[in-house]
Design a protein around this motif. Structure first.
Motif, PDB file in Angstrom:
ATOM      1  N   SER A 157     -68.268 -40.529   8.006  1.00 47.13           N
ATOM      2  CA  SER A 157     -68.243 -41.026   9.379  1.00 47.13           C
ATOM      3  C   SER A 157     -68.946 -40.030  10.293  1.00 47.13           C
ATOM      4  O   SER A 157     -69.263 -38.912   9.875  1.00 47.13           O
ATOM      5  CB  SER A 157     -66.787 -41.207   9.859  1.00 47.13           C
ATOM      6  OG  SER A 157     -66.214 -39.935  10.143  1.00 47.13           O
ATOM      7  N   LEU A 158     -69.163 -40.440  11.530  1.00 46.52           N
ATOM      8  CA  LEU A 158     -69.740 -39.535  12.536  1.00 46.52           C
ATOM      9  C   LEU A 158     -68.664 -39.000  13.473  1.00 46.52           C
ATOM     10  O   LEU A 158     -68.968 -38.368  14.477  1.00 46.52           O
ATOM     11  CB  LEU A 158     -70.815 -40.266  13.340  1.00 46.52           C
ATOM     12  CG  LEU A 158     -71.991 -40.845  12.538  1.00 46.52           C
ATOM     13  CD1 LEU A 158     -73.012 -41.501  13.475  1.00 46.52           C
ATOM     14  CD2 LEU A 158     -72.658 -39.779  11.678  1.00 46.52           C
ATOM     15  N   ILE A 159     -67.407 -39.283  13.166  1.00 47.05           N
ATOM     16  CA  ILE A 159     -66.310 -38.895  14.063  1.00 47.05           C
ATOM     17  C   ILE A 159     -65.424 -37.826  13.412  1.00 47.05           C
ATOM     18  O   ILE A 159     -64.232 -37.738  13.698  1.00 47.05           O
ATOM     19  CB  ILE A 159     -65.468 -40.113  14.492  1.00 47.05           C
ATOM     20  CG1 ILE A 159     -64.909 -40.861  13.268  1.00 47.05           C
ATOM     21  CG2 ILE A 159     -66.295 -41.065  15.352  1.00 47.05           C
ATOM     22  CD1 ILE A 159     -63.902 -41.960  13.640  1.00 47.05           C
ATOM     23  N   GLY A 160     -66.032 -37.036  12.545  1.00 44.11           N
ATOM     24  CA  GLY A 160     -65.258 -36.013  11.837  1.00 44.11           C
ATOM     25  C   GLY A 160     -64.780 -34.903  12.763  1.00 44.11           C
ATOM     26  O   GLY A 160     -65.477 -34.486  13.682  1.00 44.11           O
ATOM     27  N   CYS A 161     -63.590 -34.421  12.501  1.00 43.61           N
ATOM     28  CA  CYS A 161     -63.059 -33.297  13.287  1.00 43.61           C
ATOM     29  C   CYS A 161     -62.791 -32.109  12.362  1.00 43.61           C
ATOM     30  O   CYS A 161     -62.824 -32.240  11.135  1.00 43.61           O
ATOM     31  CB  CYS A 161     -61.773 -33.681  14.016  1.00 43.61           C
ATOM     32  SG  CYS A 161     -60.314 -33.794  12.979  1.00 43.61           S
ATOM     33  N   LEU A 162     -62.552 -30.965  12.960  1.00 44.13           N
ATOM     34  CA  LEU A 162     -62.214 -29.765  12.212  1.00 44.13           C
ATOM     35  C   LEU A 162     -60.741 -29.439  12.420  1.00 44.13           C
ATOM     36  O   LEU A 162     -60.231 -29.543  13.542  1.00 44.13           O
ATOM     37  CB  LEU A 162     -63.055 -28.574  12.671  1.00 44.13           C
ATOM     38  CG  LEU A 162     -64.529 -28.598  12.258  1.00 44.13           C
ATOM     39  CD1 LEU A 162     -65.264 -27.411  12.861  1.00 44.13           C
ATOM     40  CD2 LEU A 162     -64.665 -28.574  10.730  1.00 44.13           C
ATOM     41  N   ASN A 163     -60.088 -29.033  11.354  1.00 40.17           N
ATOM     42  CA  ASN A 163     -58.702 -28.586  11.432  1.00 40.17           C
ATOM     43  C   ASN A 163     -58.653 -27.067  11.324  1.00 40.17           C
ATOM     44  O   ASN A 163     -59.160 -26.496  10.355  1.00 40.17           O
ATOM     45  CB  ASN A 163     -57.897 -29.202  10.285  1.00 40.17           C
ATOM     46  CG  ASN A 163     -57.671 -30.686  10.477  1.00 40.17           C
ATOM     47  OD1 ASN A 163     -56.978 -31.099  11.409  1.00 40.17           O
ATOM     48  ND2 ASN A 163     -58.265 -31.511   9.621  1.00 40.17           N
ATOM     49  N   PHE A 164     -58.062 -26.456  12.320  1.00 38.21           N
ATOM     50  CA  PHE A 164     -57.863 -24.999  12.326  1.00 38.21           C
ATOM     51  C   PHE A 164     -56.384 -24.747  12.018  1.00 38.21           C
ATOM     52  O   PHE A 164     -55.513 -25.250  12.719  1.00 38.21           O
ATOM     53  CB  PHE A 164     -58.182 -24.409  13.710  1.00 38.21           C
ATOM     54  CG  PHE A 164     -59.646 -24.226  13.992  1.00 38.21           C
ATOM     55  CD1 PHE A 164     -60.556 -25.255  13.800  1.00 38.21           C
ATOM     56  CD2 PHE A 164     -60.118 -23.011  14.470  1.00 38.21           C
ATOM     57  CE1 PHE A 164     -61.906 -25.082  14.066  1.00 38.21           C
ATOM     58  CE2 PHE A 164     -61.464 -22.815  14.752  1.00 38.21           C
ATOM     59  CZ  PHE A 164     -62.366 -23.855  14.548  1.00 38.21           C
TER      60      PHE A 164
END
Lengths: 733, 83
Positions: free
Chosen positions: A215-222
């Motif tokens: 997808s183009l809506i990926g997020c990062l988890n910190f």
């Protein structure tokens, strides 16, 4: 009488095969470095990692860079500017992910001081995105010795990058076996790289899951290690597809191992000055939070019923502002679901402690069905976007979709808004079962909302279309002849390619600008002016709205330059705040920020200096947008759904308000007019007012009528670098 | 497109006895009405508000007992929250 405390440490264990996974690692590069501790908030060096050529380079941070860009978002934009060209695409190797914590990040004497900012060219918007994220990675990176991390190039296999401060080693390892999904890989990498149980809290992991792959809506988890829960918990750099860029580089994870956190790792200029204001606000939070926003028990979820009461909660794709079933997802539900009484700060010393977690969730669907997990949240945005905006008012489903969005690395805000758009497309016949591959997207269908998310993670079906975001969904639907592009443009809640966050702006002109006039796209972290405008009626003129749209975006930009959380600014207020001249600005807390910035850096920071520092970076970002072919008036135009009623049902739901406005403000008697005509009259009036708002805001910001910073503005701000001048002049500035 | 014209400033008008004005809008008044009653009538449930009655600041702890006189100009300033 005795009470039973639920065991919040019970969850599915994912570390059984850790040794097997570790054994499969192959070291691709190992380089030593000299760890350092910052002095007055800065190490004066950053780290560049080239994943294509497996090369690690230290860069000097110059005083000029500090003076102009400060840190955090400023450093991120400057590095990205230098690393890319005007035509760099999001998935070109030269696109960077930059992580920078800012000079204040990592102090422990004031709440909300552990943030870092992620910057990249966004796959959704094709312009720079910036995300403010909690978790330990940014501060630990700084305490290893780096003010920023640039990730450039693309690996040819799945890799993990370890920065081990205590050992003075940076290593790139092939990591073939660990699952990408964040709730698992954060746990595994935390245990893999910690030097025993006592060291777990000194390790932080950045990851994105399988949803970011497709997808183009990926997020990062910190991650941040929660010692009470014995779990690696997650905070998200959510917006604009930074997780997508991350996975495109074949990054499985970043791991930092830092030193044991002590009170003065920043080696600040004047610690007593910070402690003084820190002790005051910590007492405020202790004494007043329960009577004010109750952040410590409910986090931002306290806003759910508030927004509903003021007709501001997005319901059914922002058509309506409230719903009788909001009570099912309101704060009192989360007060019970969240584990209470244990510290929930996403950085040391944060007494606001609002990173709430719902423990013991038994997963109902998908690959982790039956597992017991801790869900980080839901926060307000998730409850509003994933639930109310899709007509789903079930807390169990909300936990389920919240969990999967996070672990798959999917931005909850974009996902909620695009699901709401798809459901309205279903309502209006643009989508049907044939077009969705059999999914029923009726309002309230939580199973279908979950299935789209699983499809995104698997890279199949309608999920592949939905995962492209609303802008591309509109194009695809129109190209296939499924619906009228004009209607979809009106109801598709995106500007600049980014989905709206979860507030109804229809009845607040200032907030329409607060969303659409943002640099990165419609995220409320620049300006939240609805109460000030719609309820208080404190912004009666275009000039007053423009002043607010000058001050607040700049003030809030400042948090991102320094590594700060916005919440302790105004989700708690001093007892005497009401007696201040400008209580909406929370003057005492502004004073506190001047004190801690001065106390950390030794540079005397005033409230005027705050605006000056931000204005440089804010205008630079606007010019960055120009460089990418955007950043002018045409790119600040909102979907009409955010401005006024698109449909007959919407008009009729607030007919009294709209008819009154027509009679008293527009000067047209609505009596006897068909609704369609009244919609057209209202639209012309409201769109004209939006244009006038743009005029006023651009003027206040020192921009041309086309929204371009003028030569005078960039010269005054000290950002008239040759390429900036060229761009400004080329665009009529 | 010329200079922004702006909208006229809202002037509270008490259009008849037995009413008060709350944030510029009229509201029916009754004898003994307290600030808390006004907030309830307007569905103002947000906790971070600053209330004045005819320009006098009413402490939050007094909302249950502070009586609002007929014809009063009540301002309920909501602070910014969210996000």
């Amino acid at each position: 009488m005795s009470t039973t405390t639920p065991d919040y440490t019970i969850r599915t264990n994912y570390t059984d095969n850790l040794e097997e996974m570790r054994a499969a690692h192959k070291v691709l590069l190992e380089v030593p470095f000299t760890p350092s501790e910052p002095q007055r908030g800065y190490n004066m060096r950053s780290l560049h990692i080239d994943l294509t050529n497996l090369k690690v380079t230290e860069k000097k941070v110059t005083q000029e860079m500090v003076d102009t860009f400060v840190g955090g978002r400023g450093f991120g934009l400057w590095h990205l500017w230098n690393a890319t060209t005007p035509t760099t695409k999001w998935n070109d190797p030269e696109n960077e992910i930059v992580i920078s914590p800012g000079p204040i990040a990592g102090i422990t004497q004031y709440p909300g001081t552990g943030k870092s900012i992620v910057v990249a060219i966004s796959p959704l918007t094709d312009i720079p995105i910036d995300c403010n994220v909690g978790g330990y990675y940014g501060p630990l990176l700084k305490f290893c010795g780096f003010d920023a991390l640039e990730l450039q190039g693309k690996a040819d296999r799945e890799v993990v990058i370890l920065i081990d401060g205590p050992r003075g080693v940076i290593r790139i390892e092939e990591a073939p076996l660990e699952p990408a999904d964040s709730h698992i890989c954060s746990e595994i990498f935390t245990h893999m790289y910690a030097d025993g149980p006592a060291d777990l809290k000194n390790v932080s992991v950045v990851s994105a899951g399988k949803g970011s792959d497709h997808s183009l809506i990926g997020c990062l988890n910190f991650s941040f290690y929660d010692a009470k829960r014995k779990a690696a918990r997650l905070k998200q750099a959510g917006r604009g597809g930074v997780g997508t860029v991350f996975r495109d580089k074949k990054l499985k994870a970043l791991v930092v191992r830092g030193p044991v956190i002590k009170a003065d790792l920043n080696h600040v200029a004047d610690r007593a000055r910070i402690q003084k204001v820190g002790s005051v606000i910590n007492k405020e939070i202790h004494d007043l939070d329960a009577q004010q926003c109750n952040m410590k028990r409910q986090g931002t979820a306290h806003l759910v019923e508030v927004m509903d009461a003021y007709d501001l909660l997005p319901v059914k794709n922002f058509q309506y502002g409230n719903h009788p079933d909001t009570k099912n997802i309101a704060s009192w539900v989360w007060d019970k679901r969240f584990t209470q009484g244990i510290p929930d700060g996403c950085w040391y010393g944060c007494t606001m402690s609002c990173s709430k977690g719902a423990d013991g969730h038994v997963v109902k669907t998908g690959p982790y069905k039956g597992d017991i997990v801790t869900v980080d949240g839901p926060e307000y945005e998730n409850a509003a976007g994933l639930a109310a905006n899709c007509g789903i008012f079930d807390p169990d489903w909300l936990l389920e979709v919240n969990f999967y969005c996070d672990t798959y690395g999917v931005d909850t805000i974009s996902y909620g808004t695009l699901c709401a758009f798809a459901m309205e497309c279903w309502q209006r016949g643009i989508l049907n079962a044939e077009r969705t591959g059999g999914l029923d997207l009726s309002w309230g269908n939580a199973e279908s909302q979950m299935e789209i998310l699983h499809q995104i993670a698997r890279g199949e079906g309608f999920g592949l279309i939905a995962g492209q975001g609303i802008r591309k969904m509109k194009q695809i639907f129109a190209e296939r002849g499924w619906g009228d592009l004009k209607l979809m443009t009106d109801i598709g809640m995106e500007v600049k390619g980014l989905e709206y966050s979860q507030y109804q702006s229809k009845e607040s002109l200032a907030q329409q600008g607060g969303y659409a006039l943002t640099n990165k796209g419609p995220q409320h972290d620049e300006a939240w002016l609805i109460f000030m405008d719609m309820v208080n009626k404190h912004l009666p003129t275009f000039e007053a709205k423009a002043e607010a749209l000058h001050y607040f975006p700049l003030f809030r930009t400042w948090f991102g330059l320094h590594g700060l959380c916005k919440l302790p600014w105004n989700d708690i207020e001093p007892a005497n705040n009401a007696e201040q001249a400008e209580p909406a600005k929370v003057p005492e807390h502004v004073h506190n920020y001047c004190e801690i910035a001065s106390g950390v850096t030794g540079l005397e920071v005033t409230k005027e200096k705050i605006i000056e520092q931000s204005e440089k970076v804010y205008n630079f970002q606007r010019v960055f947008n120009l460089r990418r072919g955007y950043g002018r008036r045409e790119h600040d135009w909102p979907p009409y759904r955010s401005v006024g009623p698109v449909t007959v049902e919407e008009y009729e739901s607030r007919a009294e308000r709209y008819d009154k406005q027509m009679l008293e403000e527009i000067g047209v008697d609505p009596a006897g007019k068909p609704v369609e005509e009244k919609i057209a009259i209202t639209r012309k009036y409201r769109e004209d007012r939006y244009r006038k708002l743009c005029d006023a805001v651009y003027k206040r910001r020192g921009w041309t009528t086309d929204g371009v910073p003028t030569m005078e503005t960039i010269t005054k701000l000290g950002i008239a670098f040759p390429e900036v001048v060229e761009l400004v002049q080329k665009n009529g500035g | 497109m010329g200079e922004p014209s702006g909208a006229p400033e809202m002037v509270p008008v008490v259009d008849r006895p037995g009413r008060i004005v709350v944030n510029g809008d009229p509201l029916d008044w009754r004898e003994g009405m307290t600030v808390r009653d006004v907030l309830k009538a307007k569905n103002y449930i947000f906790p971070l508000v600053i209330t004045t009655v005819n320009g006098t600041l009413i402490p939050r702890g007094s909302y249950d007992v502070a009586v609002v006189p007929s014809g009063a100009d009540v301002k309920v300033v909501h602070l910014i929250s969210g996000g």
